[in-house]
Enzyme design. Structure first.
Site, short mmCIF file in Angstrom:
data_model
loop_
_atom_site.label_atom_id
_atom_site.label_comp_id
_atom_site.label_asym_id
_atom_site.label_seq_id
_atom_site.Cartn_x
_atom_site.Cartn_y
_atom_site.Cartn_z
N VAL A 1 -36.93 -1.02 -11.95
CA VAL A 1 -35.57 -0.49 -11.88
C VAL A 1 -35.68 1.02 -11.71
CG1 VAL A 1 -33.35 -0.25 -13.07
CG2 VAL A 1 -34.73 -2.31 -13.42
N CYS A 2 -34.92 1.56 -10.78
CA CYS A 2 -34.83 3.01 -10.61
C CYS A 2 -36.23 3.59 -10.36
CB CYS A 2 -34.16 3.61 -11.85
SG CYS A 2 -33.54 5.29 -11.67
N THR A 3 -36.59 4.67 -11.06
CA THR A 3 -37.88 5.33 -10.83
C THR A 3 -39.06 4.58 -11.43
OG1 THR A 3 -37.43 6.73 -12.75
CG2 THR A 3 -36.90 7.64 -10.57
#
Length: 226
Positions: free
Chosen positions: A103-105
C-alpha cells in the site's frame, strides 16, 4: 469443510501510516480462514504517523510464513530502507508468499527486497517517478496487478486493493459481503483525491509543503541502499 487458514503478514515499522495498515487489516480479518500477524523488528510499540502507537503480534524471528505479505507505507519507509533486518524479512517472506502486496510507499520496501524487478507497479502519486529505482515500471492506476504482486496507490486505496484481493481468493460475493459489513460505501464530499481531479495549484502547493522534501528523502534512501 472449514476454510483453509490463510496467513496474512503485515510488515510494521516506525513512522507507518496507520490507515495503510488498519484499513486492509480490517477487511482481511473478516475473510474466511484469515489469520493476521503484524511483524516488526521487536515487540515494542510502533509509533504511527497519527500520534498513537500499535503493538506488533510478532517479531521478525517468530513471525509465521506468509501466504499474503502486505507492506504498508508511511514517511518511515525512508528509514526502514536503511535497515537490513527489515529488508531481509520482506525478501524472505515475499519469496514464499502466494501474494506479495503493498500500500502506498510500501512498494519501495518490497522493491528494495527485489520483489518488483521488471514488474508493473504503482504507489502514492507523489512518488511514482521513483519506482524505476527499484526496477519497477510505473502503471498509472489505483490498483496494479502483475501476476502474484499487487501494488496500490496512497492510503485509502488500500481498502480497494484488499477487496479486490479477497474477490480473487474467495469470490465476488464474499468480497461484497465484507464491503457491506464494514459499510464501505464511499460518498466523499469532494471530487478530488488525485492530481488528475484537483486544480494544479493545489497539487503544487501540497508537493511544495510536504512531498518534494519527502520524495527527496526517499530518493536518497534508495540510492544509499544501492
Amino acid at each position: 469443510m472449514a476454510d483453509q487458514p490463510i496467513q496474512i503478514v503485515f510488515l510494521l515499522f516506525p513512522g507507518i501510516t496507520q490507515l495503510d495498515f488498519t484499513a486492509p487489516a480490517q477487511a482481511l480479518c473478516r475473510m474466511p480462514g484469515a489469520r493476521i500477524a503484524g511483524a516488526a523488528a521487536s515487540l515494542a510499540p510502533i509509533a504511527t504517523d497519527s500520534g498513537f502507537s500499535i503493538v506488533p503480534t510478532h517479531d521478525f524471528a517468530s513471525c509465521p510464513a506468509a501466504d499474503i505479505l502486505c507492506v504498508p507505507g508511511g514517511h518511515g519507509i525512508a528509514d526502514a530502507l536503511a535497515d537490513p533486518a527489515t529488508i531481509a524479512f520482506a525478501a524472505r517472506q515475499g519469496e514464499g508468499a502466494q501474494w506479495v502486496t503493498s500500500v502506498c510507499t510500501g512498494a519501495f520496501l518490497i522493491g528494495r527486497a527485489g520483489l518488483l524487478r521488471g514488474r508493473r507497479a504503482t504507489t502514492h502519486w507523489a512518488y511514482t517517478h521513483l519506482l524505476p529505482l527499484v526496477g519497477a515500471v510505473h502503471q498509472p492506476a489505483r490498483i496494479v496487478e502483475d501476476d502474484h504482486v499487487v501494488t496500490c496507490g496512497g492510503v485509502t486505496s488500500g481498502l480497494d486493493f484488499t477487496l479486490t484481493l479477497i474477490a480473487r481468493l474467495k469470490g465476488d460475493m464474499v468480497a461484497q459481503t465484507i464491503q457491506l459489513a464494514i459499510e464501505y460505501d464511499p460518498a466523499p464530499p469532494f471530487t478530488g483525491g488525485h492530481p488528475d481531479r484537483v486544480p494544479a495549484a493545489m497539487t503544487a502547493a501540497l508537493k511544495a509543503r510536504v512531498y518534494d522534501a519527502a520524495a527527496g528523502r526517499m530518493e536518497a534512501a534508495l540510492q544509499a541502499a544501492d
